[in-house]
Scaffold this active site. Structure first.
Site, PDB file in Angstrom:
ATOM      1  N   GLY A  46       0.867  -1.179   0.000  1.00 31.43           N
ATOM      2  CA  GLY A  46       0.000   0.000   0.000  1.00 31.43           C
ATOM      3  C   GLY A  46       0.903   1.228   0.000  1.00 31.43           C
ATOM      4  N   ALA A  47       0.606   2.167  -0.901  1.00 28.85           N
ATOM      5  CA  ALA A  47       1.548   3.266  -1.149  1.00 28.85           C
ATOM      6  C   ALA A  47       1.977   4.042   0.106  1.00 28.85           C
ATOM      7  CB  ALA A  47       0.965   4.199  -2.211  1.00 28.85           C
ATOM      8  N   ARG A  88       9.997  -1.276  -5.068  1.00 29.75           N
ATOM      9  CA  ARG A  88       8.744  -1.253  -5.833  1.00 29.75           C
ATOM     10  C   ARG A  88       8.668   0.072  -6.597  1.00 29.75           C
ATOM     11  NH1 ARG A  88       3.477  -3.419  -3.119  1.00 29.75           N
ATOM     12  NH2 ARG A  88       3.118  -3.934  -5.309  1.00 29.75           N
ATOM     13  N   ASP A 236      -1.608   4.686  -6.176  1.00 29.39           N
ATOM     14  CA  ASP A 236      -0.158   4.536  -5.972  1.00 29.39           C
ATOM     15  C   ASP A 236       0.606   5.725  -6.506  1.00 29.39           C
ATOM     16  OD1 ASP A 236      -1.190   1.657  -5.772  1.00 29.39           O
ATOM     17  OD2 ASP A 236       0.860   1.650  -4.968  1.00 29.39           O
ATOM     18  N   ASN A 246      -3.305   2.709  -9.983  1.00 27.96           N
ATOM     19  CA  ASN A 246      -3.743   1.957  -8.790  1.00 27.96           C
ATOM     20  C   ASN A 246      -3.758   0.476  -9.165  1.00 27.96           C
ATOM     21  OD1 ASN A 246      -4.660   1.955  -6.016  1.00 27.96           O
ATOM     22  ND2 ASN A 246      -6.662   1.344  -6.790  1.00 27.96           N
ATOM     23  N   LYS A 247      -4.095  -0.340  -8.198  1.00 26.31           N
ATOM     24  CA  LYS A 247      -4.068  -1.796  -8.367  1.00 26.31           C
ATOM     25  C   LYS A 247      -4.721  -2.236  -9.666  1.00 26.31           C
ATOM     26  CE  LYS A 247      -2.433  -4.131  -6.352  1.00 26.31           C
ATOM     27  NZ  LYS A 247      -1.061  -4.596  -6.733  1.00 26.31           N
TER      28      LYS A 247
HETATM   29  O1  MRU Z   1       0.419  -3.937  -4.572  1.00 24.21           O
HETATM   30  P1  MRU Z   1      -0.157  -3.196  -3.404  1.00 24.21           P
HETATM   31  O2  MRU Z   1      -0.956  -4.048  -2.484  1.00 24.21           O
HETATM   32  O3  MRU Z   1       0.910  -2.391  -2.683  1.00 24.21           O
HETATM   33  O4  MRU Z   1      -1.145  -2.156  -4.063  1.00 24.21           O
HETATM   34  C1  MRU Z   1      -1.901  -1.320  -3.247  1.00 24.21           C
HETATM   35  C2  MRU Z   1      -2.838  -0.463  -3.971  1.00 24.21           C
HETATM   36  O5  MRU Z   1      -2.970  -0.515  -5.173  1.00 24.21           O
HETATM   37  C3  MRU Z   1      -3.571   0.553  -3.165  1.00 24.21           C
HETATM   38  O6  MRU Z   1      -4.829   0.807  -3.674  1.00 24.21           O
HETATM   39  C4  MRU Z   1      -2.772   1.867  -3.144  1.00 24.21           C
HETATM   40  O7  MRU Z   1      -1.432   1.629  -2.796  1.00 24.21           O
HETATM   41  C5  MRU Z   1      -3.342   2.845  -2.219  1.00 24.21           C
HETATM   42  S1  MRU Z   1      -3.162   2.365  -0.548  1.00 24.21           S
HETATM   43  C6  MRU Z   1      -3.796   3.558   0.454  1.00 24.21           C
END
Ligand code: MRU
Length: 351
Positions: A46-47, A88, A236, A246-247
Site C-alpha cells: 500500500g503506497a 517497488r 499509488d 492503482n491496483k
Molecule cells: O500492490 P499493493 O498491495 O501495494 O497495491 C496497493 C494499492 O494498489 C492501493 O490501492 C494503493 O497503494 C493505495 S493504498 C492507500
C-alpha cells in the site's frame, strides 16, 4: 487501531500481510535490508505504508551505521536509499519518503553524528503520525461524498493496512460510517494477490462495517443491478493531469462506473500526487512474479509453461475520475489546476 507498522528500538515491526487473514503474525525487521525485503515481498504494502516503511528502514540503517563522520554517514545513507528505492517502482510515496529523509539529512549535516541519527529516527516517526492525521482529514473531506446509505465498492486494500493507520479509501468509508451513514462495502477480491478478499474484508470486519466480498468479474453486474451507489479507491501515483495508477483492475472498475452512472472517487494523500509526471503513460508499472498468477495459496492453477502477464497496476485516465480526495481538500477536473492548487497550499493536518 490496527498497527500496520511501528518503530521499536529493536527495529521496524510489521503485521505480516502475506499471512492475513488466517494468521495475525508480527515480524520485526532489524536491518534496512530486511525492511527492503518486507516491502518487496509485500509483508507491508500500500503506497502510504510503503513510504513510511521506507523512511523507517532508512532511519534504521542510519542509526546502525558504523560511519565515523557525516561524510561517511552520507555515503551509507545513499547506499541504503538506493537499495530501498529498488523495491517497488510504482508507489511514488516510496520516492517521496526517500527524498524527505535525504533532505532532512542535508539540513542536519553540520550537527554531531548522534544527533543526525536521532533526528532521522524522529523524522520517520513523524511521517508515521502525519500519515494517520492525513488519512483522518481525508476521511472528513471524503465522507461528504458518500451516499447516506447503500453499497460502496472498493478495489484492492486502501485501508489501515495500506497506510500507517485508518486508511485512504477505507478512511473515507470509516469517516462516513462514523457520521452515521449506513454503508455496505462491496470489496473486490482483487486478483492476483487478493488484497480485497484477504485484507479489506479482514479490517472492515474488525470494525464491524458490513462487507460483502465479490470476485472481480462480479463488479459490473453489481453496478448494473443498482447495488453500488459510489466507488472509492486509493492510488499509488497520481499524475499532474489526474490520471491515476492503482491496483490492476481499477481501470475496469472506473469504466464500468462511468457506463453505469456511478461516481468514481480516488482518495490519496498529497504525497501520492506526482506533479513531475505529466500523465499516466509516464508512470512506471511494476511487473511482478508470474507465480502470483499461476498459483493460489501454493496450488497451481494453470498448465505448465503457459505464458503469463502480471502487471501490478493499471492507469485510470482522469476522465473517469469524479473527484480526488486529499487531506487538503477535494480536487475536481480540470485536475492540472486543482491538483497544483492543493499541492501548493499549507497542510491543515493536525497531528
Ligand atoms: O500492490 P499493493 O498491495 O501495494 O497495491 C496497493 C494499492 O494498489 C492501493 O490501492 C494503493 O497503494 C493505495 S493504498 C492507500
Amino acid at each position: 487501531m490496527i498497527q500496520t507498522l511501528e518503530w521499536t528500538n529493536d527495529g521496524v515491526r510489521f503485521i505480516d500481510q502475506t499471512k492475513l487473514p488466517t494468521e495475525e503474525i508480527y515480524v520485526t525487521c532489524k536491518t534496512y535490508e530486511q525492511v527492503a525485503d518486507a516491502i518487496q515481498t509485500m509483508i507491508v504494502r500500500g503506497a502510504p505504508a510503503i513510504g513510511v516503511a521506507a523512511a523507517m528502514g532508512i532511519a534504521l540503517g542510519v542509526r546502525d551505521s558504523n560511519a565515523e563522520n557525516p561524510a561517511e554517514l552520507k555515503h551509507d545513507l545513499d547506499r541504503i536509499c538506493d537499495i530501498i528505492g529498488k523495491t517497488r517502482p510504482t508507489a511514488v510515496n516510496l520516492f517521496w519518503a526517500i527524498r524527505r529523509m535525504q533532505e532532512k539529512f542535508e539540513r542536519l549535516r553540520v550537527r554531531p553524528l548522534e544527533q543526525i541519527k536521532h533526528e532521522l529516527v524522529e523524522e520517520a516517526k513523524r511521517m508515521h503520525a502525519e500519515d494517520i492525521a492525513a488519512n483522518k482529514a481525508m476521511g472528513r473531506h471524503g465522507a461528504t461524498l458518500m451516499p447516506s446509505s447503500g453499497g460502496v465498492l472498493t478495489h484492492c486494500n486502501a485501508g489501515a493496512l495500506a497506510t500507517a493507520g485508518y486508511g485512504t479509501a477505507l478512511g473515507v468509508i470509516r469517516a462516513a460510517v462514523e457520521k452515521g451513514k449506513k454503508i455496505h462495502v462491496y470489496a473486490d477480491e482483487t486478483r492476483p494477490f487478493l488484497q480485497g478478499a484477504r485484507l479489506t474484508a479482514w479490517e472492515l470486519m474488525k470494525d464491524g462495517i458490513p462487507t460483502t466480498v465479490i470476485s472481480d468479474n462480479m463488479a459490473g453486474a453489481m453496478m448494473s443491478q443498482g447495488k453500488i451507489g459510489a466507488i472509492v479507491v486509493g492510488a499509488d501515483r497520481i499524475a499532474a493531469n489526474g490520471d491515476v495508477a492503482n491496483k490492476i483492475g481499477t481501470y475496469t472498475v472506473a469504466v464500468l462506473a462511468k457506463e453505469n452512472g456511478i461516481p468514481f472517487y480516488v482518495a490519496a494523500p498529497i504525497s501520492t500526487v506526482d506533479l513531475a509526471c505529466s500523465d499516466g503513460s509516464r508512470i512506471p508499472i511494476e511487473q511482478r512474479n508470474a507465480s502470483e498468477v499461476t498459483h493460489i495459496a501454493g496450488k497451481q492453477m494453470v498448465p505448465d509453461g503457459v505464458s503469463i502477464e502480471n502487471p501490478a497496476f493499471d492507469i485510470t485516465p482522469a476522465k473517469y475520475v469524479s473527484a480526488i480526495v486529499t487531506e487538503r481538500g477535494i480536487a475536481r477536473a480540470p485536475y492540472e489546476a486543482s491538483l497544483q492548487k492543493l499541492a501548493a497550499v499549507e497542510a491543515d493536518v493536525q497531528i
